[in-house]
Write a protein that holds these residues in place. Structure first.
Motif, PDB file in Angstrom:
ATOM      1  N   ARG A 161       0.841  -1.197   0.000  1.00 11.12           N
ATOM      2  CA  ARG A 161       0.000   0.000   0.000  1.00 11.12           C
ATOM      3  C   ARG A 161       0.875   1.246   0.000  1.00 11.12           C
ATOM      4  O   ARG A 161       1.876   1.325   0.715  1.00 11.12           O
ATOM      5  N   GLU A 162       0.499   2.237  -0.796  1.00  9.00           N
ATOM      6  CA  GLU A 162       1.247   3.489  -0.851  1.00  9.00           C
ATOM      7  C   GLU A 162       1.048   4.276   0.437  1.00  9.00           C
ATOM      8  O   GLU A 162       0.002   4.183   1.086  1.00  9.00           O
ATOM      9  N   GLY A 220      -2.981   4.351  -0.331  1.00  8.73           N
ATOM     10  CA  GLY A 220      -3.320   3.491  -1.467  1.00  8.73           C
ATOM     11  C   GLY A 220      -4.042   2.229  -1.053  1.00  8.73           C
ATOM     12  O   GLY A 220      -4.103   1.869   0.126  1.00  8.73           O
ATOM     13  N   ALA A 224      -1.469  -2.537  -4.491  1.00  8.07           N
ATOM     14  CA  ALA A 224      -1.440  -1.519  -5.546  1.00  8.07           C
ATOM     15  C   ALA A 224      -0.174  -1.584  -6.399  1.00  8.07           C
ATOM     16  O   ALA A 224      -0.130  -0.984  -7.474  1.00  8.07           O
TER      17      ALA A 224
END
Length: 332
Positions: A161-162, A220, A224
């Motif tokens: 995840r960002e 995010g 992702a």
């Protein structure tokens, strides 16, 4: 091997050592952090199966005696467990200094994040009615304090995840905003770093966790992105950080007979009635402060003021963290 995969393999071993039963892939997926997926989503479930097959092969290559079988004649799906009789080590006799080294290594990996994940997995096993051997995982408890950014960044790297965070560098007064796809978190020369793809600079970047300011925000969705295959995080950090130049000098007062590690590090030692004055070389105040706070009341910084202030700031952060944990009953 990435830190994320290493953590998953460690937790898989803990899970399979903690029961005499054969556990199915579905039970393992519901228990071991890193295997979370939607079994009703064909692509998601296929990705889990590939990951699980790779991990099983990795454990067998490492010499872990992974067995396949069923808990009863009525089970249609095979399960997995680790053969205790083949995995157990004979008695090992260690000299005092060797035992101390092993203890330090154990304390390092028993970070609260790993301990919490392991404890959570064992709780899930018990809830599912699986017998858990309480002796198999003695000592899995929080032992090492790390930067507040450690837990959210390792979780984001695990879930792909960002994230976004404010980052402070020594030559600038104000922190700058960074957006990152984290690949993993590693320890290098006593400091923790996150390595990943910087979205604003479109390049690989390393960030020291002690310089992350405030809260790490997850921005995010899960899954992702995908890190490069066989990425060597330590090599990235080593190239980025370069050689350590300890041009600074700090003077600390150590209690008599205490802080042996600092005494070996000191370039000067002067004995006095109130303790021993140690002169320590250092590269930056924040890094030295993070090392000194581990000695607690046995060490007091006399000079320079920037190191003393950095230690005070670290202690304030630890106190705030302690109060937060106390208010939530120790939950993480």
């Amino acid at each position: 091997m990435s830190r994320t995969r290493t953590e998953r393999l460690v937790n898989l071993v803990i899970c399979l050592l903690s029961t005499r039963r054969f556990l199915t892939a579905a039970q393992i997926a519901a228990t071991v952090p890193g295997y979370e997926h939607d079994p009703d989503d064909a692509r998601d479930h296929e990705a889990f199966q590939r990951k699980f097959e790779r991990d099983k092969a990795e454990l067998r290559e490492l010499g872990v005696p992974l067995e396949t079988g069923t808990a009863s004649a009525f089970d249609a799906e095979p399960g997995y467990r680790i053969a205790h009789r083949e995995y157990a080590l004979p008695d090992i006799l260690l000299e005092p200094d060797e035992a101390a080294a092993v203890g330090i290594a154990a304390r390092l990996w028993q970070h609260a994040g790993l301990a919490a994940a392991a404890s959570s997995g064992l709780a899930k096993l018990r809830a599912a009615g699986v017998d858990v051997d309480p002796q198999a995982t003695l000592g899995l408890e929080p032992m090492v304090t790390v930067d507040p950014a450690f837990a959210p960044l390792t979780a984001a790297a695990r879930d792909r995840r960002e994230v976004g965070f404010d980052y402070r560098v020594p030559d600038r007064d104000a922190p700058s905003r960074r957006r990152l796809q984290p690949w993993g978190v590693v320890c290098w020369r006593g400091r923790w770093y996150v390595v990943g793809h910087d979205l604003d600079r479109a390049a690989t970047r390393c960030f020291r966790l002690s310089r992350v300011v405030g809260t790490v925000r997850v921005t995010g969705a899960s899954g992702a992105y995908e890190p490069p295959a066989d990425v060597d995080l330590i090599s990235h950090v080593a190239r980025w950080s370069g050689p350590v130049e300890r041009t600074g000098r700090a003077t600390v007062l150590a209690a008599p007979g205490r802080a042996a590690g600092l005494r070996r590090w000191a370039v000067e030692v002067t004995s006095g009635p109130d303790g021993d004055r140690l002169v320590l070389p250092y590269a930056d105040p924040d890094g030295l402060a993070g090392h000194l706070v581990g000695y607690g009341p046995d060490v007091r910084v006399l000079d320079p003021p920037e190191v003393r202030e950095a230690v005070i700031q670290r202690l304030k952060e630890i106190a705030v963290r302690h109060d937060e944990l106390a208010a939530t009953g120790g939950a993480r």
